[in-house]
Design a protein around this motif. Structure first.
Motif, mmCIF file in Angstrom:
data_model
loop_
_atom_site.group_PDB
_atom_site.id
_atom_site.type_symbol
_atom_site.label_atom_id
_atom_site.label_comp_id
_atom_site.label_asym_id
_atom_site.label_seq_id
_atom_site.Cartn_x
_atom_site.Cartn_y
_atom_site.Cartn_z
ATOM 1 N N GLN A 1 30.836 62.463 43.230
ATOM 2 C CA GLN A 1 30.458 61.134 43.698
ATOM 3 C C GLN A 1 30.738 60.118 42.599
ATOM 4 O OE1 GLN A 1 29.273 60.486 46.784
ATOM 5 N NE2 GLN A 1 29.731 62.617 47.187
ATOM 6 N N PRO A 2 31.184 58.901 42.961
ATOM 7 C CA PRO A 2 31.397 57.874 41.938
ATOM 8 C C PRO A 2 30.077 57.451 41.289
ATOM 9 C CG PRO A 2 31.914 57.032 44.145
ATOM 10 C CD PRO A 2 31.525 58.471 44.285
ATOM 11 N N ALA A 3 30.189 56.894 40.099
ATOM 12 C CA ALA A 3 28.999 56.449 39.365
ATOM 13 C C ALA A 3 28.295 55.328 40.122
ATOM 14 C CB ALA A 3 29.410 55.962 37.973
ATOM 15 N N GLU A 4 27.008 55.143 39.841
ATOM 16 C CA GLU A 4 26.206 54.122 40.538
ATOM 17 C C GLU A 4 26.751 52.717 40.329
ATOM 18 O OE1 GLU A 4 21.893 56.294 40.274
ATOM 19 O OE2 GLU A 4 22.048 54.183 39.835
ATOM 20 N N ASN A 5 27.186 52.407 39.099
ATOM 21 C CA ASN A 5 27.677 51.052 38.849
ATOM 22 C C ASN A 5 28.927 50.753 39.680
ATOM 23 O OD1 ASN A 5 29.454 52.645 37.407
ATOM 24 N ND2 ASN A 5 29.366 51.397 35.557
ATOM 25 N N THR A 6 29.760 51.758 39.930
ATOM 26 C CA THR A 6 30.936 51.563 40.769
ATOM 27 C C THR A 6 30.512 51.277 42.196
ATOM 28 O OG1 THR A 6 32.180 53.071 39.370
ATOM 29 C CG2 THR A 6 33.101 52.609 41.527
ATOM 30 N N GLN A 7 29.490 51.969 42.682
ATOM 31 C CA GLN A 7 28.991 51.731 44.035
ATOM 32 C C GLN A 7 28.530 50.281 44.174
ATOM 33 O OE1 GLN A 7 28.881 53.655 46.703
ATOM 34 N NE2 GLN A 7 29.647 55.525 45.794
ATOM 35 N N GLN A 8 27.850 49.765 43.164
ATOM 36 C CA GLN A 8 27.358 48.389 43.221
ATOM 37 C C GLN A 8 28.525 47.410 43.246
ATOM 38 O OE1 GLN A 8 24.843 48.225 39.806
ATOM 39 N NE2 GLN A 8 23.128 49.192 40.830
ATOM 40 N N ILE A 9 29.554 47.668 42.452
ATOM 41 C CA ILE A 9 30.722 46.795 42.422
ATOM 42 C C ILE A 9 31.379 46.769 43.800
ATOM 43 C CG2 ILE A 9 33.063 46.550 41.494
ATOM 44 C CD1 ILE A 9 31.934 47.667 38.849
ATOM 45 N N CYS A 10 31.509 47.932 44.438
ATOM 46 C CA CYS A 10 32.168 48.018 45.740
ATOM 47 C C CYS A 10 31.411 47.222 46.798
ATOM 48 C CB CYS A 10 32.283 49.479 46.183
ATOM 49 S SG CYS A 10 33.382 50.435 45.141
ATOM 50 N N ARG A 11 30.091 47.200 46.740
ATOM 51 C CA ARG A 11 29.289 46.519 47.745
ATOM 52 C C ARG A 11 29.393 45.002 47.638
ATOM 53 N NH1 ARG A 11 24.723 49.580 46.114
ATOM 54 N NH2 ARG A 11 25.061 51.660 46.864
ATOM 55 N N ARG A 12 29.654 44.496 46.452
ATOM 56 C CA ARG A 12 29.668 43.044 46.236
ATOM 57 C C ARG A 12 30.801 42.338 46.948
ATOM 58 N NH1 ARG A 12 29.125 42.713 39.900
ATOM 59 N NH2 ARG A 12 27.508 44.250 39.730
ATOM 60 N N GLY A 13 31.893 42.965 47.172
ATOM 61 C CA GLY A 13 33.023 42.311 47.820
ATOM 62 C C GLY A 13 34.289 42.488 47.031
ATOM 63 N N LYS A 14 35.163 41.529 47.184
ATOM 64 C CA LYS A 14 36.489 41.637 46.574
ATOM 65 C C LYS A 14 36.437 41.363 45.074
ATOM 66 C CE LYS A 14 39.890 40.364 49.065
ATOM 67 N NZ LYS A 14 40.896 39.574 49.788
ATOM 68 N N ILE A 15 37.137 42.206 44.346
ATOM 69 C CA ILE A 15 37.250 42.090 42.900
ATOM 70 C C ILE A 15 38.680 41.650 42.588
ATOM 71 C CG2 ILE A 15 37.128 43.363 40.718
ATOM 72 C CD1 ILE A 15 34.425 43.117 42.201
ATOM 73 N N THR A 16 38.852 40.786 41.594
ATOM 74 C CA THR A 16 40.175 40.294 41.226
ATOM 75 C C THR A 16 40.616 40.925 39.917
ATOM 76 O OG1 THR A 16 39.661 38.188 42.287
ATOM 77 C CG2 THR A 16 41.547 38.220 40.802
ATOM 78 N N VAL A 17 41.841 41.462 39.930
ATOM 79 C CA VAL A 17 42.444 42.035 38.728
ATOM 80 C C VAL A 17 43.644 41.172 38.357
ATOM 81 C CG1 VAL A 17 43.509 44.050 37.666
ATOM 82 C CG2 VAL A 17 41.744 44.368 39.416
ATOM 83 N N TYR A 18 43.542 40.510 37.212
ATOM 84 C CA TYR A 18 44.637 39.697 36.691
ATOM 85 C C TYR A 18 45.492 40.584 35.788
ATOM 86 C CZ TYR A 18 42.029 35.614 38.245
ATOM 87 O OH TYR A 18 41.370 34.682 38.998
ATOM 88 N N PHE A 19 46.812 40.461 35.914
ATOM 89 C CA PHE A 19 47.694 41.243 35.050
ATOM 90 C C PHE A 19 48.797 40.376 34.452
ATOM 91 C CE2 PHE A 19 50.080 41.438 39.022
ATOM 92 C CZ PHE A 19 51.408 41.402 38.620
ATOM 93 N N ASP A 20 49.245 40.783 33.284
ATOM 94 C CA ASP A 20 50.392 40.160 32.643
ATOM 95 C C ASP A 20 50.972 41.167 31.661
ATOM 96 O OD1 ASP A 20 52.308 38.262 32.163
ATOM 97 O OD2 ASP A 20 51.055 36.977 30.917
ATOM 98 N N ALA A 21 52.185 40.890 31.203
ATOM 99 C CA ALA A 21 52.840 41.786 30.257
ATOM 100 C C ALA A 21 53.527 40.979 29.169
ATOM 101 C CB ALA A 21 53.864 42.651 30.983
ATOM 102 N N THR A 22 53.608 41.571 27.994
ATOM 103 C CA THR A 22 54.424 41.018 26.924
ATOM 104 C C THR A 22 55.467 42.072 26.585
ATOM 105 O OG1 THR A 22 52.856 41.832 25.284
ATOM 106 C CG2 THR A 22 52.650 39.540 25.943
ATOM 107 N N PHE A 23 56.597 41.631 26.076
ATOM 108 C CA PHE A 23 57.721 42.531 25.855
ATOM 109 C C PHE A 23 58.360 42.237 24.516
ATOM 110 C CE2 PHE A 23 62.406 43.110 26.567
ATOM 111 C CZ PHE A 23 62.402 44.498 26.520
ATOM 112 N N ASP A 24 58.586 43.297 23.735
ATOM 113 C CA ASP A 24 59.278 43.191 22.450
ATOM 114 C C ASP A 24 60.620 43.910 22.576
ATOM 115 O OD1 ASP A 24 60.132 43.014 19.841
ATOM 116 O OD2 ASP A 24 58.579 44.336 19.030
ATOM 117 N N ARG A 25 61.685 43.141 22.692
ATOM 118 C CA ARG A 25 63.027 43.698 22.909
ATOM 119 C C ARG A 25 63.473 44.578 21.731
ATOM 120 N NH1 ARG A 25 66.098 41.765 26.595
ATOM 121 N NH2 ARG A 25 65.222 39.680 26.534
ATOM 122 N N LEU A 26 63.129 44.196 20.510
ATOM 123 C CA LEU A 26 63.581 44.940 19.328
ATOM 124 C C LEU A 26 63.022 46.359 19.273
ATOM 125 C CD1 LEU A 26 63.351 42.132 16.622
ATOM 126 C CD2 LEU A 26 65.396 43.001 17.776
#
Length: 197
Positions: free
Chosen positions: A28-53
């Motif tokens: 079973q998932p942890a209790e804190n995860t259950q609480q997060i799921c009940r609250r609604g939509k969660i937003t995950v922001y992503f970005d990347a940096t790149f070093d060509r060398l």
């Protein structure tokens, strides 16, 4: 060792493996995860940096709840990356993986790469250079009850960008629950103009 003893040990080992396999599916998932799921939509922001060398990139992730509270922040190092386009697609994949690991049901994935967001929104097979990564993202969509991908301008994605930038500069990954590292906070504060005295 006789044949009977070998057969007994093999049978006992197989029974243990069966018990382990059954246990995997009943966790079973942890209790804190259950609480997060009940609250609604969660937003995950992503970005990347790149070093060509060095052919390295870093993914920066920031997870916020509906109230704008920081739930988690994460930086992931990648090696053998050839283009910034590949780096951004890996960042999108890491955002999805983080949502899955948190056990989220409803997720909004937000990034400043319009091309990656458009490719993630589609369901047809992508035949571009990053097609395999996009297919991996698309194959994970069914792990959520609801998933949306949204583009935002780079200026609105400052935290995820700074997380990625600082991690690449320090050459280290991190995972932090409930906040962001002080180095990221200080770097973000330098972006905002100071109020006049």
């Amino acid at each position: 060792m006789t044949g009977i003893e070998i057969a007994r040990q093999t049978r006992n080992y197989m029974v243990e493996l069966d018990a382990i396999e059954e246990t995997r599916f009943t966790l079973q998932p942890a209790e804190n995860t259950q609480q997060i799921c009940r609250r609604g939509k969660i937003t995950v922001y992503f970005d990347a940096t790149f070093d060509r060398l060095s052919s390295r990139s870093t993914t920066g992730l920031l997870v916020l709840n509906e109230e704008g509270e920081i739930l988690e922040s994460k930086a992931v190092m990648h090696s053998e990356i050839v283009t910034s386009f590949t780096a951004e697609s890996y960042a999108g994949l890491q955002a999805i993986k983080l949502g899955i690991s948190m056990g989220l049901n409803k997720i909004e994935v937000v990034g400043d790469s319009k091309t990656i967001i458009k490719k993630c929104q589609r369901s047809d097979t992508d035949k571009s250079v990053i097609g395999a990564i996009i297919r991996d993202i698309q194959s994970k969509k069914d792990r959520f009850q609801e998933i949306d991908f949204h583009f935002i301008p780079k200026a609105e994605n400052v935290y995820a960008h700074v997380i990625a930038k600082e991690a690449l500069k320090r050459r280290e990954s991190f995972y932090l629950m409930g906040g962001i590292p002080d180095s990221v906070r200080q770097a973000v504060e330098s972006f905002w103009p100071k109020a006049p005295d």
